[in-house]
Design a protein around this motif. Structure first.
Motif, PDB file in Angstrom:
ATOM      1  N   ALA A  30      22.181  24.467   3.075  1.00 15.35           N
ATOM      2  CA  ALA A  30      21.564  23.127   2.862  1.00 15.35           C
ATOM      3  C   ALA A  30      22.591  21.977   2.979  1.00 15.35           C
ATOM      4  CB  ALA A  30      20.805  23.036   1.577  1.00 15.35           C
ATOM      5  N   VAL A  95      18.704  23.532   6.112  1.00 17.22           N
ATOM      6  CA  VAL A  95      18.030  22.413   5.718  1.00 17.22           C
ATOM      7  C   VAL A  95      18.863  21.211   5.458  1.00 17.22           C
ATOM      8  CG1 VAL A  95      16.349  21.609   3.799  1.00 17.22           C
ATOM      9  CG2 VAL A  95      16.543  24.011   4.164  1.00 17.22           C
ATOM     10  N   TYR A  97      18.457  17.316   3.875  1.00 15.82           N
ATOM     11  CA  TYR A  97      17.727  16.554   3.290  1.00 15.82           C
ATOM     12  C   TYR A  97      18.408  15.013   3.298  1.00 15.82           C
ATOM     13  CZ  TYR A  97      15.679  13.802  -0.747  1.00 15.82           C
ATOM     14  OH  TYR A  97      14.967  12.969  -1.647  1.00 15.82           O
ATOM     15  N   LEU A 146      14.963  22.741   9.138  1.00 18.03           N
ATOM     16  CA  LEU A 146      14.167  22.241   8.429  1.00 18.03           C
ATOM     17  C   LEU A 146      15.105  20.603   8.157  1.00 18.03           C
ATOM     18  CD1 LEU A 146      11.431  21.236   6.745  1.00 18.03           C
ATOM     19  CD2 LEU A 146      12.559  22.537   4.974  1.00 18.03           C
ATOM     20  N   LEU A 255      10.701  29.110   2.123  1.00 16.11           N
ATOM     21  CA  LEU A 255      12.124  28.691   1.908  1.00 16.11           C
ATOM     22  C   LEU A 255      12.901  29.607   0.921  1.00 16.11           C
ATOM     23  CD1 LEU A 255      13.593  26.443   3.241  1.00 16.11           C
ATOM     24  CD2 LEU A 255      13.345  24.990   1.196  1.00 16.11           C
TER      25      LEU A 255
END
Length: 634
Positions: A30, A95, A97, A146, A255
């Motif tokens: 991530a 991922v 963000y 994602l 996830l």
């Protein structure tokens, strides 16, 4: 047993153990970016805080790599994406963000670094990073790609940006996107063409909901975003709706994998328990607590015990909505009737308004009764469910044989606590107390003890919210009814000398020379005026003061203290003072006995005291050359 047989059994157990943990080998990475310190527009408060929350969420979920970057320039952002692409080359789940500013130009989305100026619309292509560049960074992941964007804020750059081409469009929020790569999801904090809210706290409503659901073990990522959507809609009064673009296959893609089972021996297949999955989904719908979640549950499970429970809960929510609408309509019609009456409307109009107000009030009363009945039925059904679950725990065989739903075994995966008083009374009591504090009805701490203070606070809630909840004990109905209230319900009560200031009381400070009166308002102090008092130095002064007031009226010399007064007319036309009956004021004066008891005789020349042993007698007449009174001596 031979060594080879034992080795074969060990290898079989090891194979079963590995087969039971397919997700343990998955690599998850991530990248978290939070941009707050913008250099050319006002800074943002939440993105850095939101990034810290999501970093903690991914780390607690067991991600192999969690790279948190904050306040990045355009060059630093490109380098961070390049490094993350290297980490994602052998990853199963990747991922990204991002929290900060973003914008849409000509149907394409761009993320704005902190050093961007964007003086012209064409600067977007040079000073920002396109969403396609983010998708390139997650593209190497095999199972799930994602991208989560909490960037749908109101864009301050567009206010002063020069347009080089009049037809170039600058959108509000982000534009709709359709990923071309398979197994790719792009989640917006607000759907295309709309803006998101930062909220009143340190974190945005979207990030708070995301941190609660995205890392739930075993929960499919699409369902997690569904829970996020419902929670954000509820928190923002339906003003912000998160949206997810892209598609995945038919299998669940969590996830975070579910809790694995430790296999220590040959597995024994447990007896099938179809009610366990239904119960788990029902409890998830109850935790969301809105009509959308219950309708989704009923669409999947239209019949059965839990379907009946969901229908009762749905009827309760519908009855509460109808009650609110009826109460508002009754208030509006009554206000209209009062207005018409005050304006002196015609008889027919006023009669019609009164009839409408009466009908609205009857509808409100009926809605309240329906709400009370629905709440009672839902509470009884939940209590029955809790009793059955406790009975299933105490005697599983009897519960299974009788056909009642049983609690799921611990091996069935992650469990969700049932929202019933019988399941966890202490936690339920504390939850109700916390909600009562949130709506301003409880001032004490939430200690889990349902005492007199808690009962009084729930009674206050019933009074101001128009509900009729049972105050003797905390219940799931009370918890759900209080959660429906987004704002303060009970008014803030402050002591004398204080006034409400938001959600707290502040001391009233008056200007110099003023004070707080009984109405809790500042009032100017009045200067004390002198009060006239009777002089008590002695009775001897009283007659003299009376004579002082009478002297101007008489126009005569003042007699000596302690003497009586008479009136007489001398022969030379002089005026004497004696007890003449034809003269009212001297007669009144003479009627009051002086302390000394003496009299004064006056003629045309002088006034003197009547000689001792003598007195004045009125002989009548009076006038020029006639004496009204004479001095008579014994």
């Amino acid at each position: 047993m031979s060594w080879s047989v034992r080795l074969g059994g060990f290898l079989m157990a090891a194979a079963l153990l590995l087969a039971g943990h397919p997700a343990m080998a998955e690599k998850r990475v991530a990248l978290v970016i939070g941009n707050s310190a913008y250099q050319n527009v006002p800074q943002l408060t939440n993105p850095v805080n939101d990034g810290a929350v999501m970093t903690a969420t991914f780390k607690s979920a067991g991600f192999d790599v969690v790279d948190y970057r904050r306040d990045l320039t355009a060059r630093e952002t490109r380098r961070a994406l390049r490094d993350f692409a290297d980490a994602a080359r052998d990853a199963d789940i990747a991922v990204v963000y991002y929290a900060g500013h973003g914008m849409e130009v000509e149907g394409s989305n761009y993320l704005i670094p902190i050093d961007a100026r964007l003086e012209r619309d064409t600067d977007v292509y040079d000073e920002t990073l396109s969403l396609d560049r983010i998708l390139v960074a997650v593209e190497p992941a095999k199972k799930l790609r994602l991208v989560i964007l909490d960037a749908c804020r109101d864009n301050p750059f567009t206010r002063n940006m020069q347009r080089t081409v009049a037809t170039r469009s600058l959108g509000r929020g982000l534009a709709k996107v359709e990923p071309t790569s398979p197994n790719t999801l792009i989640a917006y904090s607000a759907k295309a063409g709309s803006t998101a809210q930062d909220g009143d706290g340190k974190n945005s409503p979207f990030t708070l909901a995301l941190s609660r659901h995205i890392a739930t073990p075993g929960l499919d990522v699409r369902k997690a975003f569904g829970f996020v959507r419902d929670e954000v809609l509820k928190a923002t009064a339906n003003r912000q709706e998160p949206f997810v673009y892209g598609s995945l296959g038919g299998e669940d893609v969590p996830l975070v994998p579910g809790v694995p089972r430790v296999v220590t021996q040959m597995p024994v297949t447990p007896p099938p328990n179809p009610q366990a999955d239904i119960r788990r989904d029902y409890e998830l719908a109850m935790q969301v607590g809105n009509k959308g979640a219950l309708n989704a549950f009923l669409a999947q499970y239209p019949d059965g015990f839990y379907a009946s429970l969901a229908k009762l809960q749905l009827e309760k929510l519908t009855a509460e909505e109808n009650r609110v609408v009826a109460a508002e309509k009754a208030r509006a019609t009554e206000a209209e009737r009062a207005r018409l009456a005050a304006e002196g409307a015609r008889k027919e109009t006023l009669a019609k308004a009164e009839a409408e107000a009466k009908a609205a009030e009857q509808a409100r009363i009926a809605a309240e009764k329906a709400t009370q009945l629905a709440q009672q039925q839902a509470a009884e059904a939940e209590k029955k469910r809790g009793d059955q679950q406790l009975a299933a725990v105490d005697n599983p065989r009897a519960a299974t044989s009788s056909g009642t739903p049983t609690a799921a075994a611990p091996q069935q995966g992650p469990q969700v606590a049932a929202l019933t008083p019988a399941a966890q009374p202490a936690d339920l009591t504390k939850s109700v107390q916390l909600e009562l504090r949130r709506v301003g009805c409880l001032t004490e701490d939430a200690d889990g003890d349902w005492g007199s203070a808690s009962r009084r606070s729930l009674s206050q809630f019933n009074r101001y919210a128009g509900t009729k909840l049972d105050t003797q004990a905390a219940s799931a109905d009370a918890l759900q009814a209080i959660k429906l209230k987004q704002a303060r319900v009970c008014p803030l009560v402050c002591q004398h000398g204080s006034k409400p200031d938001g959600d707290r009381c502040t001391r009233i400070v008056c200007a110099e020379g003023s004070f707080v009166n009984d109405d809790n308002e500042c009032e100017k102090r009045r200067d004390r005026k002198p009060v006239a008092k009777r002089d008590s130095s002695g009775d001897e002064d009283v007659p003299s003061r009376r004579r002082g007031r009478a002297a101007p009226d008489a126009g005569l010399p003042m007699p000596a203290p302690g003497t009586g007064v008479g009136v007489g007319i001398g022969g030379g036309g002089g005026l004497g003072i004696g007890a003449a009956q034809g003269y009212t004021r001297p007669q009144t004066q003479a009627a009051r006995p002086a302390k000394s008891g003496g009299q004064i005789y006056c003629d045309a020349y002088l006034c003197r005291t009547v000689r001792p042993g003598c007195r004045l007698e009125y002989r009548g007449g009076g006038g020029p050359a006639n004496n009204a009174s004479v001095e008579v001596c014994n």
